[in-house]
Design an enzyme around this catalytic site. Structure first.
Site, mmCIF file in Angstrom:
data_model
loop_
_atom_site.group_PDB
_atom_site.id
_atom_site.type_symbol
_atom_site.label_atom_id
_atom_site.label_comp_id
_atom_site.label_asym_id
_atom_site.label_seq_id
_atom_site.Cartn_x
_atom_site.Cartn_y
_atom_site.Cartn_z
ATOM 1 N N ASP A 16 65.700 -3.483 72.813
ATOM 2 C CA ASP A 16 64.869 -4.360 72.249
ATOM 3 C C ASP A 16 63.528 -3.834 72.857
ATOM 4 O O ASP A 16 62.496 -3.891 72.010
ATOM 5 C CB ASP A 16 64.984 -6.053 72.735
ATOM 6 C CG ASP A 16 66.352 -6.459 72.013
ATOM 7 O OD1 ASP A 16 67.123 -5.496 71.639
ATOM 8 O OD2 ASP A 16 66.361 -7.649 72.171
ATOM 9 N N SER A 21 61.783 -12.318 73.049
ATOM 10 C CA SER A 21 61.283 -12.301 74.317
ATOM 11 C C SER A 21 60.995 -10.847 74.814
ATOM 12 O O SER A 21 59.983 -10.679 75.355
ATOM 13 C CB SER A 21 62.552 -12.675 75.465
ATOM 14 O OG SER A 21 63.498 -12.953 74.783
ATOM 15 N N ALA A 22 61.688 -9.785 74.223
ATOM 16 C CA ALA A 22 61.226 -8.672 74.512
ATOM 17 C C ALA A 22 59.860 -8.274 73.932
ATOM 18 O O ALA A 22 58.967 -7.640 74.626
ATOM 19 C CB ALA A 22 62.052 -7.459 73.706
ATOM 20 N N ALA A 23 59.411 -8.555 72.864
ATOM 21 C CA ALA A 23 58.083 -8.442 72.254
ATOM 22 C C ALA A 23 57.178 -9.236 73.034
ATOM 23 O O ALA A 23 55.884 -8.660 73.297
ATOM 24 C CB ALA A 23 58.025 -9.027 70.557
ATOM 25 N N GLY A 33 67.844 -13.871 68.007
ATOM 26 C CA GLY A 33 68.304 -12.504 68.157
ATOM 27 C C GLY A 33 67.092 -11.423 67.415
ATOM 28 O O GLY A 33 67.524 -10.446 67.155
ATOM 29 N N LEU A 34 66.113 -12.057 67.246
ATOM 30 C CA LEU A 34 65.001 -11.293 66.614
ATOM 31 C C LEU A 34 63.997 -10.555 67.632
ATOM 32 O O LEU A 34 62.711 -10.134 67.348
ATOM 33 C CB LEU A 34 64.162 -11.955 65.640
ATOM 34 C CG LEU A 34 65.207 -12.401 64.463
ATOM 35 C CD1 LEU A 34 64.385 -13.226 63.354
ATOM 36 C CD2 LEU A 34 65.668 -11.121 63.694
ATOM 37 N N GLY A 35 64.222 -10.660 68.978
ATOM 38 C CA GLY A 35 63.477 -9.974 69.917
ATOM 39 C C GLY A 35 62.274 -10.314 70.385
ATOM 40 O O GLY A 35 61.540 -9.629 70.810
ATOM 41 N N PRO A 73 60.469 -15.904 64.699
ATOM 42 C CA PRO A 73 61.336 -17.042 65.333
ATOM 43 C C PRO A 73 62.127 -16.716 66.510
ATOM 44 O O PRO A 73 62.719 -15.791 66.754
ATOM 45 C CB PRO A 73 62.574 -17.121 64.067
ATOM 46 C CG PRO A 73 61.994 -16.367 62.942
ATOM 47 C CD PRO A 73 61.081 -15.350 63.398
ATOM 48 N N GLY A 79 64.670 -16.973 69.922
ATOM 49 C CA GLY A 79 66.042 -17.460 70.466
ATOM 50 C C GLY A 79 67.240 -17.120 69.205
ATOM 51 O O GLY A 79 68.324 -17.849 69.325
HETATM 52 C C1 MEV Z 1 70.293 -8.182 72.197
HETATM 53 O O1 MEV Z 1 69.294 -8.231 71.332
HETATM 54 C C2 MEV Z 1 70.966 -7.051 72.035
HETATM 55 C C3 MEV Z 1 72.406 -6.790 72.899
HETATM 56 O O2 MEV Z 1 73.042 -5.717 72.543
HETATM 57 C C4 MEV Z 1 72.013 -7.101 74.336
HETATM 58 C C5 MEV Z 1 71.273 -5.821 74.943
HETATM 59 O O3 MEV Z 1 71.300 -4.762 74.106
HETATM 60 O O4 MEV Z 1 70.935 -5.751 76.104
HETATM 61 C C6 MEV Z 1 73.384 -8.256 72.659
#
Ligand code: MEV
Length: 328
Positions: free
Chosen positions: A160, A118-120, A114-116, A110, A112
């Site tokens: 992330d 975009s980093a993945a 907080g599950l990363g 999912p 947007g």
């Molecule tokens: C975002 O997944 C985590 C935050 O701590 C931002 C970051 O670590 O860059 C909110």
């Protein structure tokens, strides 16, 4: 000798932050884990001068600074960091100017919340393009992904990208990098999704404003967060899941103080706790997004997920992924 393949393919996992989000931006430790949801990216050489990117949520074509929308709302902003990351690989691997690429992504993360995702996406894209050109290097992939992530939010801690690249559970800090953490007990965890998408950059900036307005109070919260992370590390090492749950609840109180929680996230946290979770908190930047809950057993985690679903939200049980980036 390195040879050039016709296709590069890589996948990278989503993540949860168990402890320490936001404070990790300012050098504090955080505990994160990669989970069994992934994004898969394939890359091929494309038409001269054009980089075409297709994902489940957006598609478009870049040619220099020109963007042509294929489909999706907000497609340019979504795809630009991916384009930047892919271009960086072409430049660093000294490919002729005008080398075109076709990048395809598919994901069960999912996005947007907080599950990363975009980093993945960045980690897998960089690895797929590197693989296409014949050689991959995890350390370089992770560093390039962090550089590209800083287009999305300029103060990214890098956490992330680290956990998505190296996988497993890690104790991470900006200054000291990461060390792997093994939990002595099984961790039964559930994600609840408020469905409310957040903007990580804006949330990180709002915390920065709060810090600048009240340095002393912020230092106090930093100290508490660090203490929670260190206690959590001990609880993981000794398999004390009750204590771990309690620490998650304490961590959530700090996130409330930062103003990054949300009424819907609070609702899911309450449901998780009253359905038997040992602890629950938001995971990642907050402002809606996802929550994680820890349960004592499989049966309890099923009950927590069912409780969240009964209230009309999506929820799923997760497992820790040990692989991180996979190149194939
Ligand atoms: C975002 O997944 C985590 C935050 O701590 C931002 C970051 O670590 O860059 C909110």
């Amino acid at each position: 000798m390195t040879t050039t393949a016709t296709k590069g393919k890589a996948s990278a996992p989503a993540k949860i932050i168990l402890f320490g989000e936001h404070f990790v931006v300012y050098g504090n430790p955080a505990i994160l884990a990669s989970i069994n949801r992934r994004i898969t990216v394939s890359a091929r050489k494309g038409k001269e001068g054009k980089v075409t990117i297709r994902s489940d949520i957006a598609a478009g074509e870049f040619e220099g600074s020109t963007f042509r929308l294929i489909e999706g709302a907000n497609a340019r902003a979504t795809l630009e960091p991916i384009y930047f990351a892919a271009r960086q690989v072409l430049v660093s691997r000294k490919q002729p100017a005008g080398t075109g690429l076709e990048i395809e992504m598919s994901s069960d993360i999912p996005y947007g919340v907080g599950l990363g995702s975009s980093a993945a996406a960045l980690v897998a894209t960089i690895a797929a393009v590197e693989e296409l050109l014949g050689k991959t290097d995890r350390k370089k992939i992770c560093e390039s992904a962090i550089e590209a992530e800083r287009i999305i939010h300029k103060n990214s801690s890098g956490a992330d990208c680290y956990v998505s690249t190296y996988g497993g559970m890690i104790f991470y800090s900006r200054g000291e990098g990461y060390k792997k953490v093994e939990s002595k007990s099984d961790l039964f965890m559930v994600i609840g999704n408020t469905g409310i998408k957040h903007n990580t950059g804006e949330l990180v900036s709002s915390v920065r404003r709060l810090k600048e307005a009240n340095q002393m109070a912020f230092q106090g919260l930093m100290a508490q967060s660090k203490d929670i992370c260190n206690q959590a590390l001990n609880a993981l090492n000794s398999g004390n899941v009750d204590h771990l749950g309690m620490l998650m609840n304490e961590n959530q109180l700090l996130l409330e103080r930062l103003g990054v929680t949300h009424e819907k996230a609070d609702e899911l946290i309450d449901i998780a706790r009253s359905s038997g979770a040992l602890g629950a908190k938001i995971t990642g930047a907050g402002g809606g997004g996802a929550i994680i809950a820890l349960a004592a057993s499989k049966q309890d985690s099923e009950r927590v997920a069912a409780g969240i679903k009964a209230a009309g939200y999506s929820a799923f049980e997760i497992e820790i992924d040990s692989k991180g980036l996979v190149v194939n």
